[in-house]
Enzyme design. Structure first.
Site, PDB file in Angstrom:
ATOM      1  CE  LYS A   1      -0.186 -23.377  -0.418  1.00 22.91           C
ATOM      2  NZ  LYS A   1       0.487 -24.521   0.661  1.00 22.91           N
TER       3      LYS A   1
ATOM      4  CG  ASP B   1      -3.164 -24.751  -3.948  1.00 21.42           C
ATOM      5  OD1 ASP B   1      -2.504 -24.981  -4.857  1.00 21.42           O
ATOM      6  OD2 ASP B   1      -2.874 -25.716  -3.087  1.00 21.42           O
TER       7      ASP B   1
ATOM      8  CB  CYS C   1      -0.093 -22.524  -4.014  1.00 22.16           C
ATOM      9  SG  CYS C   1       0.203 -24.116  -3.868  1.00 22.16           S
TER      10      CYS C   1
ATOM     11  CG  ASP D   1       2.906 -29.521  -3.518  1.00 14.57           C
ATOM     12  OD1 ASP D   1       2.789 -28.489  -2.717  1.00 14.57           O
ATOM     13  OD2 ASP D   1       1.738 -29.840  -3.923  1.00 14.57           O
TER      14      ASP D   1
HETATM   15  C1  DGJ Z   1      -1.163 -28.270  -3.038  1.00 10.76           C
HETATM   16  C2  DGJ Z   1      -0.329 -27.164  -2.202  1.00 10.76           C
HETATM   17  O1  DGJ Z   1       0.856 -27.136  -3.093  1.00 10.76           O
HETATM   18  C3  DGJ Z   1       0.091 -27.954  -1.092  1.00 10.76           C
HETATM   19  O2  DGJ Z   1       1.029 -26.971  -0.288  1.00 10.76           O
HETATM   20  C4  DGJ Z   1      -1.307 -27.643  -0.268  1.00 10.76           C
HETATM   21  O3  DGJ Z   1      -1.738 -26.539  -0.096  1.00 10.76           O
HETATM   22  C5  DGJ Z   1      -2.260 -28.691  -0.670  1.00 10.76           C
HETATM   23  N1  DGJ Z   1      -2.322 -28.251  -2.328  1.00 10.76           N
HETATM   24  C6  DGJ Z   1      -3.641 -28.594  -0.225  1.00 10.76           C
HETATM   25  O4  DGJ Z   1      -4.544 -29.369  -0.932  1.00 10.76           O
END
Ligand code: DGJ
Length: 731
Positions: free
Chosen positions: A477, A479, A526, A548
């Protein structure tokens, strides 16, 4: 061949069985737009620019023609400063500070296939016969600058892609202050504007407004894309519905700052521009250099918004996403973020894994907090090595133990960020995006790493590959959790306004490197949920964490809006705890499951604390999802009832390509006393087939289901209820 040139009329006609796109060369020089829409066999009115002497409209040929003006001409790639007073598609600045460029038509070139856009994400073809490409070259005689307008028409899709390349064939440095990728001028303004604005936790809410005079700007000035606008806009006719009527859609394949400008001019003509936002952009083009813009997808539908969505879903699934997971069934996952946040250890993750296995989940994702000394969000981004305090036995051991249970294993990174409290920052305080000598703003207590710099990218790739080489990873994932501010680079000594785009090119290079090096890893992008859910990221990562906000009711709007553009196979959707962590709402496990299973199903809660009945429900959900996920992830998706129309209901359905199977969902948001009967007309079935509908005694004809509909009460009583029905063709 789908591209025709008429020498006599000097017109170009891009045509397939769905669409026509026509433009011509006016006055031997100007590339003038004629038509875009439903296929026309033979278009003869090209070059019929209405000759009217308009007051205050300048004429480029003063002695000969007061009837011709760029002020009103429908153009393919308009510049400013030469008589077109509308928004322009480009601006070039010369060494003397002037910005006047007079591009004139030079020549054209047609080829089969679609050239690759080096270093940029773009749609692609596998065989040359899937598309043809027309390149129109324009030249400014004074500066010797050239621009190449590229148009690709796919042979069997209602889709054209456009991009632009600038070439400096002159002797002087030229500064590109604005380089948009596409412009379409419509000769009327009888449209409504569709967009997908939002915010964190409220992404891609569908908005439709009448188009009025003025300039409408949908953009990002936040360094990359954001939750606030999608790099998308569409013009629809006022009578256009979900299933009927014309749609002209534009979607930008880029993850950086973008702009979509829609302008209605004094003559009720409408201009739609799209490209890199000039706000934080300029580019020094030295003699001999070229600059390539990213690509815009132009999609036409005569079958309403759903027609547009299906064309885009198919294009993005088949010719934007890549790699081994492109058309693979996506695993059901559990993510520990909302289950533990930063507060986890080996035992907690393994307990979660045990429960996950028991319930039928296939992939365990270890989210934020496994590295550096990251126990909160103030620290350690940039230090991509084990948090030994938290996981003393090591990540390898944890991964092995999870895998020994027959589960897949994945982890979270946020590789474009750096915390002030990190070893990386202490060693390289100038490696973040910033303007030297100016205060740096923090966002979530972190800075953005300066990916315009090679040494920064190399360091991060080296750190990540070390982890990824050592671990048996199935999933990553990726981010990105803040907006950029003070955009500048300590390493760029010529033109600081190149930083934002150079950052994007750097990011794309890193993504290409890693996704190529680890072809088996499933990457999910993400950005605080869906803050960077765009087709650029989709080129590298076939999945995105949609939002989120995991509340099932909020998700109806978010997933409905997202489905306007993005295929279901790209949409991460998780069942989470109640009361919901973002909106404090309580909903049933059934409803949460029915919403999450309309995307790539996952769970994001402490499974070990579920009651026996909840576990039984989850087990059933997963079993059902696994049996039908090909239909959900890759079937045709139809929106039936919009959550944006009322606070009462939402409905959508999935239909298999052969129309043998369908899955219908209805969500009752708020219930009403003495409610009118609820009947929903289904869509996309075969009218000549007969379907067995789950829960109904008699098989029902596809024609009846689509024209008369399905009665849903009296079963649905109460708020936040859902109904899921499987349909199978029996004859
Ligand atoms: C933002 C993401 O959208 C969440 O799902 C999670 O991974 C957090 N960051 C973690 O810091």
């Amino acid at each position: 061949m789908t591209i025709f040139y008429d020498e006599q009329q000097k017109s170009f006609h891009l045509q397939n069985e769905h669409i026509s796109y026509v433009f011509c060369i006016e006055e031997d020089h100007y590339v003038a737009h004629s038509y875009w829409g439903k296929k026309i066999n033979r278009y003869v009115q090209t070059g019929d620019y209405p000759r009217i002497d308009r007051s205050f409209s300048p004429n480029p040929h003063p002695m000969t023609d007061r009837l011709f003006s760029l002020d009103t001409l429908l153009q393919e790639f308009p510049g400013g400063g030469t008589g077109d007073f509308r928004e322009s598609a480009f601006e070039l600045e010369y060494e003397d500070g002037t910005t006047v460029t007079q591009f004139k038509y030079k020549n054209y070139h047609i080829r089969s296939g679609k050239p690759v856009l080096n270093g940029l994400p773009a749609t692609y073809v596998k065989e040359d016969n899937e598309a043809d490409t027309l390149e129109i070259t324009l030249e400014d005689a004074h500066s010797k600058m050239e621009v190449k307008l590229s148009y690709t028409i796919f042979s069997d899709r209602p889709i054209i892609t456009r991009s632009v390349k600038f070439l400096n064939n002159g002797q002087q440095l030229v500064k590109i202050n604005k380089a948009l990728s596409s412009n379409v001028d419509f000769d009327d303004s009888n449209y409504e504007l569709i967009q997908l604005p939002g915010s964190w936790g409220r992404e891609r809410h569908l908005k439709r407004d009448p188009l009025t005079r003025g300039v409408h700007v949908l953009d990002s000035k936040r360094g990359t894309g954001s939750h606030v606008y999608q790099p998308f806009s569409a013009l629809v006719r006022p009578e256009t519905t979900e299933h009927t009527g014309e749609v002209f859609g534009f979607h930008f394949i880029y993850s950086g700052e973008f702009t979509a400008r829609i302008e209605v001019d004094p003559f009720d003509q409408t201009r739609v521009l799209m490209g890199i936002n000039p706000e934080h952009f300029s580019w020094n083009l030295n003699p001999g250099e070229e600059f390539q813009t990213p690509e815009v997808v132009l999609v036409y539908s005569e079958t309403g918004l759903n027609g547009m969505s299906q064309s885009l879903h198919k294009l993005y699934r088949e010719r934007l996403t890549r790699g081994v997971h492109q058309l693979e069934e996506r695993p059901v996952l559990v993510n520990n973020w909302e289950a533990t946040y930063f507060d986890f250890n080996e035992e907690k993750i393994l307990n979660l894994a045990d429960e996950a296995k028991e319930l039928g989940i296939e992939l365990v994702v270890l989210d934020d907090g496994w590295f550096g000394k990251r126990n909160d969000d103030f620290t350690s981004l940039g230090d991509w090595f084990l948090n030994e305090e938290k996981l003393p036995k090591g990540l390898g051991q944890l991964a092995d133990e999870v895998k020994a249970k027959g589960l897949k294993f994945g982890i979270w990174f946020e590789p474009e960020m750096i915390s002030e409290d990190s070893e990386l920052y202490r060693a390289h305080p100038d490696w973040c995006v910033h303007v030297q000598g100016r205060t740096k703003s923090l966002g979530r207590s972190q800075y953005v790493l300066d990916y315009s710099r090679k040494e920064v990218r190399e360091n991060i790739v080296e750190q990540l590959t070390k982890v990824m080489d050592e671990l048996p990873l199935d999933y990553v994932k990726w981010d990105y959790n803040r907006n950029m501010t003070e955009i500048g680079s300590a390493a760029l000594n010529v033109n600081q306004k190149e930083t934002a785009h150079r950052f994007m090119l750097g990011l794309y290079e890193v993504l290409e490197t890693l996704t190529t090096r680890y072809p088996k890893i499933l990457f999910e992008s993400c950005s605080g949920g869906g803050g960077r859910y765009d087709p650029g990221m989709l080129y590298y990562m076939p999945q995105t964490w949609t939002s989120d906000n995991t509340d099932a009711i909020s998700r109806l709007k978010i997933q409905y809006g997202t489905s306007l553009l993005f295929p279901i196979s790209s949409m991460g959707a998780h069942v989470s705890d109640i009361p919901n962590h973002q909106v404090n709402r309580n909903t049933s496990m059934k409803l949460r499951g029915d919403v999450a299973m309309s995307g790539n199903l996952g769970y994001e809660l402490d499974l070990t604390t579920l009651s026996d009945s909840e576990k039984a429900e989850v087990k059933k959900q997963i079993q059902f999802y696994k049996e039908h996920r090909r239909l959900i992830q890759y079937g045709d998706f139809y929106r039936l009832l919009s959550p944006f129309d009322s606070n009462e209901e939402t409905s959508w359905m999935f239909v298999s390509e052969d129309k043998q199977e369908a899955l219908f969902f209805y969500y009752q948001i708020l219930s009403e006393a003495h409610a009118p009967s609820k009947r929903v007309k289904l869509v996309g079935l075969d009218p000549n087939k007969v379907y067995q509908v789950e829960g109904f005694d008699q098989p029902i004809g596809g024609d009846e289901l689509m024209n008369s509909g399905l009665y849903l009460n009296p079963e649905l009583v109460g708020d936040f209820e859902s109904r899921r029905l499987l349909l199978k063709a029996v004859r």
